[in-house]
Scaffold this active site. Structure first.
Site, short mmCIF file in Angstrom:
data_model
loop_
_atom_site.label_atom_id
_atom_site.label_comp_id
_atom_site.label_asym_id
_atom_site.label_seq_id
_atom_site.Cartn_x
_atom_site.Cartn_y
_atom_site.Cartn_z
N LEU A 1 -114.25 27.28 -8.36
CA LEU A 1 -113.08 26.67 -8.08
C LEU A 1 -112.07 26.94 -7.23
O LEU A 1 -112.76 28.34 -6.82
CB LEU A 1 -112.76 26.88 -9.63
N GLY B 1 -108.06 34.43 4.14
CA GLY B 1 -108.20 35.86 3.42
C GLY B 1 -108.43 35.49 1.78
O GLY B 1 -109.52 34.67 2.01
N CYS C 1 -113.02 35.64 -2.31
CA CYS C 1 -114.29 35.06 -1.71
C CYS C 1 -114.42 35.11 -0.61
O CYS C 1 -115.52 35.63 0.05
CB CYS C 1 -113.69 33.93 -2.62
N1 LIG Z 1 -111.08 33.96 -8.07
C1 LIG Z 1 -112.04 33.16 -7.43
O1 LIG Z 1 -110.90 31.91 -6.50
C2 LIG Z 1 -113.38 32.80 -7.37
C3 LIG Z 1 -114.39 31.53 -7.33
C4 LIG Z 1 -114.46 31.22 -7.13
C5 LIG Z 1 -116.28 32.20 -7.81
N2 LIG Z 1 -115.57 33.80 -7.96
C6 LIG Z 1 -115.67 35.10 -7.89
O2 LIG Z 1 -116.06 35.23 -9.44
C7 LIG Z 1 -115.95 36.49 -9.61
C8 LIG Z 1 -114.74 37.43 -10.51
O3 LIG Z 1 -113.75 36.94 -9.53
P1 LIG Z 1 -111.86 37.12 -9.80
O4 LIG Z 1 -111.49 36.84 -8.47
O5 LIG Z 1 -111.99 35.82 -11.07
O6 LIG Z 1 -112.31 38.43 -10.50
P2 LIG Z 1 -110.62 39.39 -10.96
O7 LIG Z 1 -110.57 40.54 -10.33
O8 LIG Z 1 -109.27 38.48 -11.25
O9 LIG Z 1 -111.30 39.92 -12.70
C9 LIG Z 1 -111.98 40.57 -12.56
C10 LIG Z 1 -112.04 40.69 -14.33
O10 LIG Z 1 -113.34 41.97 -14.46
C11 LIG Z 1 -113.31 42.42 -15.49
N3 LIG Z 1 -113.75 43.62 -15.66
C12 LIG Z 1 -114.37 44.25 -14.87
N4 LIG Z 1 -115.86 44.26 -15.48
C13 LIG Z 1 -115.30 44.51 -16.81
C14 LIG Z 1 -117.13 45.03 -17.79
N5 LIG Z 1 -117.39 45.46 -17.79
N6 LIG Z 1 -116.42 44.00 -19.30
C15 LIG Z 1 -115.41 43.08 -18.65
N7 LIG Z 1 -114.87 43.31 -18.20
C16 LIG Z 1 -114.58 43.60 -17.15
C17 LIG Z 1 -111.59 42.57 -14.96
O11 LIG Z 1 -110.33 44.11 -15.41
C18 LIG Z 1 -110.81 42.10 -14.11
O12 LIG Z 1 -109.87 41.39 -15.10
C19 LIG Z 1 -116.13 37.87 -8.64
O13 LIG Z 1 -117.52 37.34 -8.24
C20 LIG Z 1 -115.75 36.25 -7.59
O14 LIG Z 1 -116.74 35.92 -5.93
C21 LIG Z 1 -114.39 34.14 -7.96
#
Ligand SMILES: NC(=O)c1ccc[n+]([C@@H]2O[C@H](COP(=O)([O-])OP(=O)(O)OC[C@H]3O[C@@H](n4cnc5c(N)ncnc54)[C@H](O)[C@@H]3O)[C@@H](O)[C@H]2O)c1
Length: 464
Positions: free
Chosen positions: A156, A263, A266
């Site tokens: 996404l 930036g 990701c």
């Molecule tokens: N943001 C994007 O656009 C996007 C798109 C594709 C993939 N990703 C990947 O998905 C993953 C998540 O990204 P995001 O942007 O949603 O991260 P984020 O930082 O917005 O959210 C991560 C959440 O995980 C929680 N967390 C941490 N440890 C935890 C645990 N042990 N149990 C439960 N919750 C816990 C944190 O408190 C936080 O709320 C990353 O690996 C990222 O690379 C992100």
């Protein structure tokens, strides 16, 4: 179906809300109690268009719950999604501590068969580590339960995340047995209607597919930024060159916009993590290192232009900055180009009057009590008393500004455009000095600004 999602950030919330929308019963678990409290009070902690409606509707229908109770989460879902952050470690590798903490939580609490679905972006081999961690936790409890670990990377885009999740280009499933593939196919069935989007493969290839996608997109951006800099050196207009190459279907028009660098949460970390994985395996990923190096330089480009214009003396100057989030339609400021610009300006003794349609709160949180930062309520407000204007993020509302007002407000009547939003001819006609990316030395007979970039966050040089 019953799902549990660990991590209520951008990916976890969107996945949870969209899965609940299809009638599934979803519990989202997060260790951040304050975040869970806000969600339970009806607040959505991030800005993502449309997400509020999806969350509230499904919360009210009882299909979407938020908790910090790990045991409740593990008991609930046959599918246990991992959607926690994988930030960069100091050496550039992906920090897996949160992913493995979730694996530990699942192994320490599961009492029956579970499918662990990893949505976080993780290096090749992480599924094996998750498996081992769960197995170790089960052995510690002296119990034996069956489980499968699946790689299901998320593609996404922030700013268009709901639509991307509901209508994905592809659903990558990395599995090692047909049973989990079928169960996941069934779960994704509502998102897979008009044509089959499921691409089933082995787990390691699925893990690498996510890095490959982001690395390819980052490469396109750095390639164009490199060419933009060459165009400036040689007196060509990169916007004409962009149209010229994009018309070749093998190249295509998408994602070839020059700008102030990429930036977000990701691209930067994923390019670095891929290079590090390669290095650890004994291979020097030269292209990835160059993509990162070009981007590092590009993020400093706008500051360089401003500094040059003022003869290297920015002491006491005030720069209006439009656009702070790393791309439009999000409040995410992780690795945003605006931060590099603002920090360089402060270091040079300049003041910043900043405005962003969604990122003001986050900017205030990142720079509390920052000397030389004025958070402004509108783009017009930011211009007041400024010497120059810099545009870093291509929000829609910056596309057709009142150039006469800009001219009137700015002491030096000069605009530095990090996203090539304007026609240089129009800027000159309005009495404004204009510096953009890859077109500053081109003849003014250029054909304006052909085929401007989209500003809805779906096709940007800012990435994510
Ligand atoms: N943001 C994007 O656009 C996007 C798109 C594709 C993939 N990703 C990947 O998905 C993953 C998540 O990204 P995001 O942007 O949603 O991260 P984020 O930082 O917005 O959210 C991560 C959440 O995980 C929680 N967390 C941490 N440890 C935890 C645990 N042990 N149990 C439960 N919750 C816990 C944190 O408190 C936080 O709320 C990353 O690996 C990222 O690379 C992100």
């Amino acid at each position: 179906m019953r799902l549990t999602i660990f991590g209520s950030g951008y990916v976890g919330l969107v996945t949870g809300a969209c899965m609940a929308e299809m009638g599934n019963h979803v519990i989202c678990v997060d260790i951040d109690q304050a975040k869970i409290d806000r969600l339970n009070a009806g607040e959505v902690p991030i800005y993502e268009p449309g997400l509020d409606d999806y969350i509230h509707r499904n919360q009210e229908a009882g299909r979407l719950e938020f908790t910090s109770d790990i045991k409740k989460g593990v008991d609930h879902g046959l599918f246990q999604f991992i959607a926690v952050g994988t930030p960069p470690d100091e050496d550039g590798s992906a920090d897996l501590q949160h992913v493995l903490a979730v694996a530990n939580s699942i192994g320490s609490n599961m009492d029956e068969y579970r499918i662990i679905v990893n949505k976080s972006t993780v290096p090749v081999g992480t599924a094996d580590k998750v498996k081992a961690r769960i197995q170790a936790a089960l052995e510690e409890r002296r119990v034996a339960h069956e489980f499968d670990v699946v790689s299901n990377p998320e593609f996404l885009k922030e700013g268009a995340a709901i639509n991307d999740f509901l209508k994905p280009d592809r659903i990558v499933l990395g599995t090692d047995n047909p049973r989990t593939t079928e169960l996941l196919r069934a779960l994704y069935e509502p998102f897979n209607r008009s044509r089959d989007r499921v691409i089933n493969m082995d787990i390691r290839s699925a893990e690498l597919t996510k890095y490959a996608a982001n690395a390819m997109l980052a490469t396109k951006i750095s390639f164009m930024n490199e060419l933009a800099n060459i165009a400036e050196q040689l007196g060509a207009d990169i916007e004409n060159v962009r149209i010229g190459i994009g018309s070749d279907p093998r190249i295509g028009h998408q994602f070839i916009y020059p700008g102030a660098g990429y930036g977000g949460s990701c691209f930067p970390k994923d390019v670095r993590a891929l290079a590090k994985s390669a290095a650890d395996s004994g291979y020097e990923a030269k292209l990835m290192e160059a993509v990162e190096a070009v981007n590092f330089r590009q993020k400093r480009r706008l500051f360089g232009k401003i500094s040059d214009y003022f003869g290297g003396d920015l002491q006491g100057k005030t720069i209006a900055v439009w656009g702070l989030s790393f791309k439009p339609n999000t409040d995410d400021m992780r690795e945003a180009s605006s931060r590099v610009l603002m920090e360089s300006l402060w270091e040079a003794g300049a003041n910043v009057r900043a405005y962003d349609p969604a990122g003001m709160e986050e900017t205030g949180r990142l720079y509390p009590d920052q000397k030389g930062l004025e958070l402004c309520e509108s783009s017009q407000e930011a211009l007041k008393g400024a010497d120059a204007l810099a545009i870093v993020t291509e929000w829609q509302e910056f596309r057709s500004p009142d150039f006469k007002l800009i001219k009137q407000e700015l002491a030096s009547s000069v605009v530095f455009d990090g996203r090539n939003l304007y026609d240089p001819v129009v800027m000159t006609a309005n009495g404004l000095g204009y510096f953009a990316i890859g077109r500053d030395n081109a003849p003014s007979t250029s054909n304006g600004n052909p085929g401007r970039r989209k500003t809805d966050g779906t096709d940007t040089g800012t990435a994510g």
